[in-house]
Scaffold this motif. Structure first.
Motif, short mmCIF file in Angstrom:
data_model
loop_
_atom_site.label_atom_id
_atom_site.label_comp_id
_atom_site.label_asym_id
_atom_site.label_seq_id
_atom_site.Cartn_x
_atom_site.Cartn_y
_atom_site.Cartn_z
N TYR A 119 -0.42 5.25 7.74
CA TYR A 119 -0.36 6.70 7.56
C TYR A 119 -1.43 7.32 8.44
O TYR A 119 -2.63 7.03 8.28
CB TYR A 119 -0.65 7.09 6.11
CG TYR A 119 0.35 6.59 5.07
CD1 TYR A 119 1.58 6.06 5.42
CD2 TYR A 119 0.03 6.67 3.73
CE1 TYR A 119 2.47 5.61 4.46
CE2 TYR A 119 0.92 6.24 2.76
CZ TYR A 119 2.14 5.71 3.13
OH TYR A 119 3.01 5.28 2.16
N ASN A 120 -1.02 8.13 9.39
CA ASN A 120 -1.96 8.80 10.28
C ASN A 120 -2.93 7.81 10.94
O ASN A 120 -4.14 8.02 10.96
CB ASN A 120 -2.73 9.91 9.54
CG ASN A 120 -1.81 10.97 9.01
OD1 ASN A 120 -0.93 11.43 9.72
ND2 ASN A 120 -1.98 11.35 7.75
N ASN A 121 -2.37 6.71 11.43
CA ASN A 121 -3.14 5.67 12.14
C ASN A 121 -4.16 4.98 11.26
O ASN A 121 -5.17 4.47 11.75
CB ASN A 121 -3.83 6.23 13.39
CG ASN A 121 -2.83 6.72 14.41
OD1 ASN A 121 -1.76 6.15 14.58
ND2 ASN A 121 -3.17 7.79 15.10
N ALA A 122 -3.92 4.91 9.95
CA ALA A 122 -4.89 4.31 9.04
C ALA A 122 -4.16 3.72 7.83
O ALA A 122 -2.96 3.90 7.66
CB ALA A 122 -5.89 5.37 8.57
N ILE A 123 -4.93 3.00 6.99
CA ILE A 123 -4.35 2.49 5.76
C ILE A 123 -4.18 3.64 4.77
O ILE A 123 -4.94 4.61 4.80
CB ILE A 123 -5.20 1.35 5.13
CG1 ILE A 123 -6.60 1.80 4.76
CG2 ILE A 123 -5.24 0.15 6.02
CD1 ILE A 123 -7.41 0.75 4.00
N PRO A 124 -3.20 3.54 3.89
CA PRO A 124 -3.00 4.58 2.89
C PRO A 124 -4.18 4.64 1.91
O PRO A 124 -4.81 3.62 1.61
CB PRO A 124 -1.73 4.14 2.15
CG PRO A 124 -1.11 3.10 3.00
CD PRO A 124 -2.19 2.50 3.83
N GLY A 125 -4.42 5.82 1.39
CA GLY A 125 -5.50 6.01 0.42
C GLY A 125 -5.34 5.14 -0.81
O GLY A 125 -6.34 4.62 -1.34
N GLY A 160 0.80 -1.22 0.00
CA GLY A 160 0.00 0.00 0.00
C GLY A 160 0.83 1.27 0.00
O GLY A 160 0.37 2.31 0.45
N SER A 161 2.05 1.19 -0.48
CA SER A 161 2.92 2.36 -0.57
C SER A 161 3.38 2.51 -2.01
O SER A 161 3.72 1.52 -2.67
CB SER A 161 4.14 2.19 0.34
OG SER A 161 5.02 3.28 0.17
N LEU A 162 3.41 3.73 -2.50
CA LEU A 162 3.85 3.99 -3.86
C LEU A 162 5.34 4.35 -3.92
O LEU A 162 5.93 4.33 -5.00
CB LEU A 162 3.04 5.13 -4.48
CG LEU A 162 1.54 4.90 -4.58
CD1 LEU A 162 0.86 6.12 -5.21
CD2 LEU A 162 1.22 3.65 -5.36
#
Length: 187
Positions: free
Chosen positions: A82-88, A13-15
């Motif tokens: 990211y910010n306590n959540a999954i990435p967009g 989930g990271s680009l």
């Protein structure tokens, strides 16, 4: 008797090119059991979900992604936090893959999750959110073992190779568990 090959589709989930979570996926590919093949799918080109676009026709990359999920025996999703959540980008890809009603690619698909973060919570909140999303898609998410790598930046060398033996053991345990999880549903 030869064992049948297990095909797993993995995606991070990271680009970011040098993402630690992409490095974790590469390590999973290298550490996978002999009868398991993990194929890496890059989410970079998947456009933002838009129902108007979907009504016209799925973009080619979305069709390719959905087909790859359908053809896989299971998924391995590697998520940063990211910010306590999954990435967009990850949520967006799952939104595309959740579409199709009874033909949705994520429906009843066995899935394993892992992730790493430079922080100390090891993607716990992102993985909890991801599990919630995948329960909604009626996917078959493994409960354990959980692989939540904290201080992930300390586990790799400058070339992106895993240097932490314990992390490698965690990944192997997850992949062995995934193999059993897949077999459980393919009886």
């Amino acid at each position: 008797m030869l064992k049948q090959q297990i095909n797993v589709l993995g995606f991070a989930g990271s680009l970011r090119k040098d993402s630690f979570n992409r490095a974790l996926l590469r390590e999973a590919i290298n550490l996978s059991p002999e009868e398991m093949k993990i194929t890496d799918f890059d989410l970079t080109e998947i456009p933002m979900f838009n129902e108007d676009v979907e009504k016209a026709e799925d973009p080619d990359i979305v069709t390719t992604f959905k087909d790859a999920i359908r053809e896989a025996d299971a998924l391995l999703i590697v998520t940063p936090e990211y910010n306590n959540a999954i990435p967009g980008v990850l949520k967006n890809a799952l939104d595309w893959a959740s579409r199709g009603g009874k033909e949705a690619p994520l429906l009843k698909k066995p899935i394993a999750i892992m992730g790493g973060t430079p922080g100390r919570a090891g993607t716990a909140q992102a993985q909890a959110q991801l599990r919630q999303t995948l329960i909604t898609t009626r996917s078959l998410v493994m409960v354990e073992p959980q692989v939540l790598i904290s201080e992930v930046h300390r586990k790799f060398d400058e070339q992106g190779h895993l240097t932490d033996e314990k992390t490698g053991q965690y990944i192997q345990r997850l992949l062995n568990g995934l193999e059993d999880w897949i077999k459980h549903f393919n009886k």
